[in-house]
Design a protein around this motif. Structure first.
Motif, PDB file in Angstrom:
ATOM      1  N   ALA A 153      -3.100   7.224 -21.082  1.00  0.00           N
ATOM      2  CA  ALA A 153      -2.625   5.907 -20.544  1.00  0.00           C
ATOM      3  C   ALA A 153      -0.771   5.564 -19.962  1.00  0.00           C
ATOM      4  O   ALA A 153      -0.392   5.488 -19.237  1.00  0.00           O
ATOM      5  N   PHE A 154      -0.582   6.674 -21.020  1.00  0.00           N
ATOM      6  CA  PHE A 154       0.781   7.157 -20.671  1.00  0.00           C
ATOM      7  C   PHE A 154       1.314   8.026 -19.961  1.00  0.00           C
ATOM      8  O   PHE A 154       2.031   7.913 -19.112  1.00  0.00           O
ATOM      9  N   ALA A 157       0.219   6.057 -16.321  1.00  0.00           N
ATOM     10  CA  ALA A 157       0.974   5.433 -15.561  1.00  0.00           C
ATOM     11  C   ALA A 157       2.385   5.992 -14.787  1.00  0.00           C
ATOM     12  O   ALA A 157       3.101   5.681 -14.097  1.00  0.00           O
ATOM     13  N   ARG A 158       2.598   7.223 -16.009  1.00  0.00           N
ATOM     14  CA  ARG A 158       4.291   7.908 -15.352  1.00  0.00           C
ATOM     15  C   ARG A 158       3.503   8.980 -13.671  1.00  0.00           C
ATOM     16  O   ARG A 158       4.568   8.815 -13.816  1.00  0.00           O
ATOM     17  N   LYS A 159       2.402   9.241 -14.265  1.00  0.00           N
ATOM     18  CA  LYS A 159       2.563   9.665 -13.114  1.00  0.00           C
ATOM     19  C   LYS A 159       2.368   8.794 -11.545  1.00  0.00           C
ATOM     20  O   LYS A 159       2.142   9.778 -10.591  1.00  0.00           O
ATOM     21  N   ARG A 161       4.007   7.124 -11.267  1.00  0.00           N
ATOM     22  CA  ARG A 161       5.578   6.316 -11.146  1.00  0.00           C
ATOM     23  C   ARG A 161       5.501   4.762 -12.055  1.00  0.00           C
ATOM     24  O   ARG A 161       6.851   4.653 -11.329  1.00  0.00           O
ATOM     25  N   ALA A 162       5.109   4.822 -13.039  1.00  0.00           N
ATOM     26  CA  ALA A 162       6.190   3.219 -13.436  1.00  0.00           C
ATOM     27  C   ALA A 162       6.799   3.817 -14.259  1.00  0.00           C
ATOM     28  O   ALA A 162       6.978   4.830 -15.305  1.00  0.00           O
ATOM     29  N   TRP A 164       9.192   3.805 -17.405  1.00  0.00           N
ATOM     30  CA  TRP A 164       8.843   4.111 -19.098  1.00  0.00           C
ATOM     31  C   TRP A 164       8.432   2.719 -20.221  1.00  0.00           C
ATOM     32  O   TRP A 164       7.816   3.374 -20.644  1.00  0.00           O
ATOM     33  N   VAL A 166       6.930   0.228 -18.586  1.00  0.00           N
ATOM     34  CA  VAL A 166       5.934   0.119 -18.929  1.00  0.00           C
ATOM     35  C   VAL A 166       5.026   0.913 -19.253  1.00  0.00           C
ATOM     36  O   VAL A 166       3.932   0.899 -19.975  1.00  0.00           O
ATOM     37  N   ALA A 167       4.614   2.198 -18.853  1.00  0.00           N
ATOM     38  CA  ALA A 167       3.903   2.958 -19.541  1.00  0.00           C
ATOM     39  C   ALA A 167       3.721   2.688 -21.408  1.00  0.00           C
ATOM     40  O   ALA A 167       2.443   3.605 -22.209  1.00  0.00           O
ATOM     41  N   LEU A 170       1.473   0.103 -22.243  1.00  0.00           N
ATOM     42  CA  LEU A 170       0.660   0.217 -21.631  1.00  0.00           C
ATOM     43  C   LEU A 170      -0.208   1.179 -22.891  1.00  0.00           C
ATOM     44  O   LEU A 170      -1.662   1.250 -23.019  1.00  0.00           O
TER      45      LEU A 170
END
Lengths: 247, 96
Positions: A153-154, A157-159, A161-162, A164, A166-167, A170
């Motif tokens: 999930a991390f 989410a980073r992929k 562009r969420a 840090w 938020v990632a 999650l």
């Protein structure tokens, strides 16, 4: 706000937490619940992840010797967090977060499995929390599913562009929910007998929902807060997982 | 950090108030009892006694107190080394 008030708030916080009831546990499957066949099956499922984790640890500790210290510190965190009863007023029950989502984004999912297995073994041996025969099932639900789901999930989410926080949120949220879903599955598979595994799975999952939905959100905030703290104070620690995990 | 401290204190106190109002009699059990053990007993496989039963009075509480005290002292003594304060430019560690 003055420093005195800030200190008072901290003291109040600690005192209030100390007043909470002590004995309350969560997802760990207790000794004797799983039939021997299922208990052995979950050990077999957990084994390759443990082997990969140990291999990963040896490689990365060879590159950076202080990596083992970080793994030990995170392991202590997982041990404490997965013993910590959190009352959920909406359900009238207590449960604990898992800490494996945060562990996975700090030290990698392979290491999350290793530290989870050590924490669960100590809890089974000395705290009557979980069990030795159910250790494999508990490692799979908390370490493998929780760790890899949180890490995935991390990364996802980073992929997209969420930010840090938020990632990290999650990672904590989904690792918690995933752990309890996996526990529901291992219980339903072992206890269904001649009945429907899917029906029992839905019943057990539904029984977890009132407690785990809010607790998962809490674990998300816990992961985001801890990640932000480390990112602010010791950003170099977060570069260690980026050096690559072996599996 | 101040806001976090205040929010934590408020949340903790609110939780304690809920406990005080609802009362602990039979409530606030862990989901291992309300969910895991419940379904296991219905299926005829109740949990058995642990192989090593450490539930002997306050012994475990005492051991936790010792471990918590020792861990807290060590962690507190080295806290600045573990987590150095933020620099003015927000770049992380003050020292190298």
């Amino acid at each position: 706000m003055t420093v005195r008030w800030e200190k008072a708030a901290y003291v109040l916080w600690i005192v209030a937490l100390a007043l909470l009831p002590g004995r309350a546990y969560g997802m760990h499957i207790s000794e004797g619940i799983l039939p021997p066949g299922w208990a052995g099956f979950w050990f077999l499922v957990a084994a390759p992840f443990l082997v990969l984790g140990m291999r990963d640890l040896r490689i990365r500790a060879g590159r950076a010797p202080h990596f083992k210290t970080l793994v030990g510190l995170v392991g202590a965190g997982v041990f404490v967090v997965s013993c910590m009863p959190i009352p959920v007023p909406t359900a009238g029950t207590c449960s604990h977060p898992c800490g494996t989502g945060l562990a996975a984004i700090l030290i990698g999912p392979g290491q999350a499995v290793i530290v989870t297995s050590v924490a669960l073994l100590l809890q089974a041996l000395f705290l009557a929390h979980g069990g030795l025969s159910t250790l494999g099932a508990n490692i799979v639900s908390m370490g493998v599913v929780g760790g890899y789901l949180g890490y995935g999930a991390f990364l996802l989410a980073r992929k997209v562009r969420a930010p840090w926080p938020v990632a990290a949120f999650l990672a904590g949220l989904l690792s918690d929910w995933g752990t309890y879903a996996a526990t529901s599955f291992s219980l339903s598979a072992a206890l269904a007998g001649g009945g429907s595994i899917a029906a029992l799975f839905r019943m057990i999952l539904a029984a977890f929902v009132p407690t785990q939905v809010p607790l998962g959100v809490f674990e998300g905030f816990l992961a985001a807060g801890a990640y932000r703290f480390i990112r602010t104070r010791r950003p170099e620690l977060l570069e260690l997982p980026a050096e690559g995990w072996a599996p | 950090m101040r806001r976090v401290a205040v929010a934590g204190a408020v949340v903790s106190l609110a939780t304690v108030l809920v406990f005080a109002v609802a009362g602990p009699g039979g409530q606030w059990e862990g989901v291992d009892k309300t969910v895991v053990a419940k379904f296991a007993e219905e299926a005829g496989r109740p949990p058995r006694e642990p192989y090593i039963n450490t539930d002997r009075g306050d012994l475990l509480l005492f051991l936790f107190l010792l471990a918590g005290g020792a861990g807290g002292c060590v962690g507190g003594y080295f806290f600045r080394e573990l987590f150095p304060p933020k620099t003015r430019d927000g770049s992380g560690r003050k020292d190298g």
